[in-house]
Design a protein around this motif. Sequence first.
Motif, PDB file in Angstrom:
ATOM      1  N   GLY A   9       0.823  -1.224   0.000  1.00  0.00           N
ATOM      2  CA  GLY A   9       0.000   0.000   0.000  1.00  0.00           C
ATOM      3  C   GLY A   9       0.844   1.255   0.000  1.00  0.00           C
ATOM      4  O   GLY A   9       0.542   2.210   0.706  1.00  0.00           O
ATOM      5  N   GLY A  10       1.915   1.267  -0.810  1.00  0.00           N
ATOM      6  CA  GLY A  10       2.646   2.515  -1.047  1.00  0.00           C
ATOM      7  C   GLY A  10       1.849   3.351  -2.050  1.00  0.00           C
ATOM      8  O   GLY A  10       0.674   3.053  -2.340  1.00  0.00           O
ATOM      9  N   VAL A  11       2.475   4.374  -2.605  1.00  0.00           N
ATOM     10  CA  VAL A  11       1.763   5.253  -3.543  1.00  0.00           C
ATOM     11  C   VAL A  11       1.321   4.482  -4.790  1.00  0.00           C
ATOM     12  O   VAL A  11       0.222   4.690  -5.304  1.00  0.00           O
ATOM     13  N   ALA A  12       2.146   3.541  -5.262  1.00  0.00           N
ATOM     14  CA  ALA A  12       1.764   2.745  -6.438  1.00  0.00           C
ATOM     15  C   ALA A  12       0.557   1.871  -6.120  1.00  0.00           C
ATOM     16  O   ALA A  12      -0.404   1.800  -6.909  1.00  0.00           O
ATOM     17  N   GLY A  13       0.570   1.213  -4.962  1.00  0.00           N
ATOM     18  CA  GLY A  13      -0.534   0.330  -4.580  1.00  0.00           C
ATOM     19  C   GLY A  13      -1.820   1.136  -4.390  1.00  0.00           C
ATOM     20  O   GLY A  13      -2.905   0.707  -4.814  1.00  0.00           O
ATOM     21  N   LEU A  36      -0.676   2.947   5.588  1.00  0.00           N
ATOM     22  CA  LEU A  36      -0.345   2.895   4.167  1.00  0.00           C
ATOM     23  C   LEU A  36       0.562   4.075   3.790  1.00  0.00           C
ATOM     24  O   LEU A  36       0.702   5.019   4.560  1.00  0.00           O
ATOM     25  N   GLY A  37       1.168   4.001   2.630  1.00  0.00           N
ATOM     26  CA  GLY A  37       2.055   5.087   2.184  1.00  0.00           C
ATOM     27  C   GLY A  37       3.429   4.581   1.804  1.00  0.00           C
ATOM     28  O   GLY A  37       4.124   5.198   1.006  1.00  0.00           O
ATOM     29  N   GLY A  38       3.856   3.450   2.399  1.00  0.00           N
ATOM     30  CA  GLY A  38       5.188   2.914   2.077  1.00  0.00           C
ATOM     31  C   GLY A  38       6.261   3.938   2.388  1.00  0.00           C
ATOM     32  O   GLY A  38       6.281   4.524   3.485  1.00  0.00           O
ATOM     33  N   GLU A  39       7.121   4.201   1.413  1.00  0.00           N
ATOM     34  CA  GLU A  39       8.229   5.137   1.629  1.00  0.00           C
ATOM     35  C   GLU A  39       7.751   6.588   1.683  1.00  0.00           C
ATOM     36  O   GLU A  39       8.506   7.478   2.064  1.00  0.00           O
ATOM     37  N   CYS A  40       6.530   6.817   1.268  1.00  0.00           N
ATOM     38  CA  CYS A  40       5.973   8.175   1.325  1.00  0.00           C
ATOM     39  C   CYS A  40       5.322   8.348   2.699  1.00  0.00           C
ATOM     40  O   CYS A  40       4.121   8.130   2.872  1.00  0.00           O
ATOM     41  N   THR A  41       6.138   8.694   3.668  1.00  0.00           N
ATOM     42  CA  THR A  41       5.634   8.699   5.041  1.00  0.00           C
ATOM     43  C   THR A  41       6.331   9.752   5.889  1.00  0.00           C
ATOM     44  O   THR A  41       7.164  10.524   5.411  1.00  0.00           O
ATOM     45  N   ALA A 274       2.623  -4.469  -5.881  1.00  0.00           N
ATOM     46  CA  ALA A 274       3.066  -3.070  -5.800  1.00  0.00           C
ATOM     47  C   ALA A 274       4.112  -2.961  -4.685  1.00  0.00           C
ATOM     48  O   ALA A 274       4.103  -2.037  -3.887  1.00  0.00           O
ATOM     49  N   CYS A 275       4.971  -3.958  -4.669  1.00  0.00           N
ATOM     50  CA  CYS A 275       6.037  -4.004  -3.667  1.00  0.00           C
ATOM     51  C   CYS A 275       7.363  -4.054  -4.422  1.00  0.00           C
ATOM     52  O   CYS A 275       7.392  -4.050  -5.650  1.00  0.00           O
ATOM     53  N   ASP A 276       8.456  -4.106  -3.692  1.00  0.00           N
ATOM     54  CA  ASP A 276       9.759  -4.163  -4.339  1.00  0.00           C
ATOM     55  C   ASP A 276       9.851  -5.425  -5.231  1.00  0.00           C
ATOM     56  O   ASP A 276       9.462  -6.510  -4.809  1.00  0.00           O
ATOM     57  N   SER A 308      20.622   4.307  -1.005  1.00  0.00           N
ATOM     58  CA  SER A 308      19.750   4.456   0.148  1.00  0.00           C
ATOM     59  C   SER A 308      20.246   5.663   0.947  1.00  0.00           C
ATOM     60  O   SER A 308      21.082   6.429   0.447  1.00  0.00           O
ATOM     61  N   ASN A 309      19.759   5.803   2.129  1.00  0.00           N
ATOM     62  CA  ASN A 309      20.012   7.009   2.918  1.00  0.00           C
ATOM     63  C   ASN A 309      20.304   6.695   4.359  1.00  0.00           C
ATOM     64  O   ASN A 309      19.719   5.755   4.924  1.00  0.00           O
ATOM     65  N   ILE A 310      21.129   7.542   4.981  1.00  0.00           N
ATOM     66  CA  ILE A 310      21.023   7.711   6.436  1.00  0.00           C
ATOM     67  C   ILE A 310      20.196   8.983   6.555  1.00  0.00           C
ATOM     68  O   ILE A 310      20.497   9.986   5.898  1.00  0.00           O
ATOM     69  N   ARG A 428      13.691  -2.986   6.603  1.00  0.00           N
ATOM     70  CA  ARG A 428      12.793  -3.555   7.611  1.00  0.00           C
ATOM     71  C   ARG A 428      11.369  -3.018   7.432  1.00  0.00           C
ATOM     72  O   ARG A 428      10.401  -3.757   7.494  1.00  0.00           O
ATOM     73  N   TYR A 429      11.264  -1.727   7.170  1.00  0.00           N
ATOM     74  CA  TYR A 429       9.933  -1.100   7.147  1.00  0.00           C
ATOM     75  C   TYR A 429       9.180  -1.403   5.850  1.00  0.00           C
ATOM     76  O   TYR A 429       7.992  -1.729   5.867  1.00  0.00           O
ATOM     77  N   CYS A 430       9.877  -1.298   4.714  1.00  0.00           N
ATOM     78  CA  CYS A 430       9.175  -1.388   3.419  1.00  0.00           C
ATOM     79  C   CYS A 430       9.576  -2.604   2.586  1.00  0.00           C
ATOM     80  O   CYS A 430       9.152  -2.707   1.442  1.00  0.00           O
ATOM     81  N   PHE A 437      15.723   3.999  -2.127  1.00  0.00           N
ATOM     82  CA  PHE A 437      14.578   4.913  -2.062  1.00  0.00           C
ATOM     83  C   PHE A 437      14.147   5.399  -3.435  1.00  0.00           C
ATOM     84  O   PHE A 437      13.134   6.085  -3.547  1.00  0.00           O
ATOM     85  N   MET A 438      14.919   5.100  -4.478  1.00  0.00           N
ATOM     86  CA  MET A 438      14.514   5.399  -5.853  1.00  0.00           C
ATOM     87  C   MET A 438      14.807   4.125  -6.642  1.00  0.00           C
ATOM     88  O   MET A 438      15.325   3.159  -6.105  1.00  0.00           O
ATOM     89  N   GLY A 439      14.525   4.167  -7.961  1.00  0.00           N
ATOM     90  CA  GLY A 439      14.870   3.014  -8.796  1.00  0.00           C
ATOM     91  C   GLY A 439      16.370   3.011  -9.080  1.00  0.00           C
ATOM     92  O   GLY A 439      17.150   3.630  -8.350  1.00  0.00           O
TER      93      GLY A 439
END
Length: 503
Positions: A9-13, A36-41, A274-276, A308-310, A428-430, A437-439
């Motif tokens: 249930g990210g933005v795509a889902g 819901l929101g996935g990485e958009c949170t 709609a997941c990785d 990815s990110n810190i 862990r989260y998504c 965090f991007m393609g």
Amino acid sequence: MKKIVIIGGGVAGLSAGIFAQKNGFNSIIVEKNQILGGECTGWNRQGYHIDGCIHWLVGTKEGTKIHDLWTTVGALDGVDIYHPESFMAVEHGEVTVNFYRDLDRLSSSWIEISPEDKDQIEDFCSDIKKLHSFSVPSGKPVDMMNPFEKIKYFVSMKDIGPIMQKYGKISVKELSNKFVHPALREAIASFMPEGDYSAISVLFPLGTFTSEQSSIPKGGSKALANRMFERYISLGGKVETSCEVVELDIKGAAVKGIKCNDGKSFDADYFIAACDPKVLYEKLLKGLYNDPEFEKRYNNPEIYPLASNIYVGVGYEGEMNNIPRTLKFPVESIDILQNQKPIDYLQMTHYGYEPDFAPKGHTVITFAINQFKPELDEWEALASDKKAYSDEKIRIGKEVIHAMETRFPHMKGKLKLLDVATPQTYVRYCNANRGAFMGFWPTISGKPLAHTGNIKGLDNMLLSGQWLQPPGGLPVAVITGKDTIMRICRKEKKDFVASWKYE
Ligand SMILES: Cc1cc2nc3c(=O)[nH]c(=O)nc-3n(C[C@H](O)[C@H](O)[C@H](O)COP(=O)(O)OP(=O)(O)OC[C@H]3O[C@@H](n4cnc5c(N)ncnc54)[C@H](O)[C@@H]3O)c2cc1C
């Protein structure tokens, strides 16, 4: 009514769910997290709200197709937009280079810094301007267009081709080296880490930013995802949260059902992953339906890098109205992990324009430190030792605060560490592969992926989400969610209903 199960249930889902309901399907989104929101949170810490995603959103300009799409899914309905005057500011010694939204202002401020770069600056700005006619393709996917539509589409892209050719084959470093002044070089180079990254990664963000196509929806990322969720529910969509899909029931060329970690199972006529993609191909499909396009990219991380990110959240007891929203500044040297090169720049973003993100008179600040292959490996190994992992997060957080206090001495004693997310947080989260965090990031040797989401060998399952088109991000997520329903409508031989002009 045909049933669709959407995994994730990210933005795509959410986009897929909304268009599924609009097109007369009976859909359910199954999401591993509570929300819901996935990485958009975003998340709350100690009275502050840390926005975990939107630094800028393509599609905030009214009258563009992508804006219409965002509005249709409820993301921008009635939302105020914040238009920062600068994409970012980069400090180099005594000089600050601003990537202003107003291209004339950008050009004249840069010429003031370096008159001898005048020709190069004007050429650079003129190329950015050529991208102003570019509008993110958010209608029918190219492979579904008829010949007439294809011609129209390619004609609409005619200004973009020469820019793609000019910048697609040179690296960010090569572009920066065209400038003489070290501050301008540094500012451009700071878009990407050293390497083969294509200069397109500089041109396109500036093209959409300076043509007013990208800005920031007020309320932030979590609120945007919530609005999409509400739109989905209002259309009769169903949601199952805290429910991770762990198994697929496949018979012949059809998926019959999904099984979740809490024992629940769901059957349907169609399934949308709609997941990785790594979760789909390796965990759910057990490596039996691998896709050569993805395999090629996973096996060549040099050409197809992931980032990815810190992500450090800090609370400041004060206001930052006179400091650019996004600022890169040099730091003495911050060690990251044990075996990695220390970083000598920090990128901070403050949310002074969002009074509800912090207690009155305070400001929340985030710092994004990009992490690539060697660091991602090390984070993965470190995560197995909980104490060492947590100690490293806190140490990095403290170093970031120290660097901020050194740059802004008046903030000393007024900065509070709120949170440190790492690449492993996103894993862990998504379930995000490598915490990406991007393609795949565009490089000069890599071929951009343009994936339909079809899965060879399965007739009723499709992949959706930011991985299908470069460079990923929220626009690709919302577009591909919609595209997936267009494809299912075609399989069902029914017209796609959008209540939005998508041609
Ligand atoms: C720090 C940061 C900053 C960003 N900044 C921007 C920005 O400024 N602009 C921009 O456009 N983009 C930005 N992005 C990127 C943007 O967040 C993503 O591109 C987008 O959210 C991806 O959406 P998605 O739906 O494709 O995937 P995801 O958001 O990853 O959604 C996938 C969903 O599937 C769920 N899931 C996974 N496996 C399962 C399973 N087995 N069962 C059930 N559910 C499952 C996950 O929990 C998740 O909710 C940023 C991302 C980050 C992390």
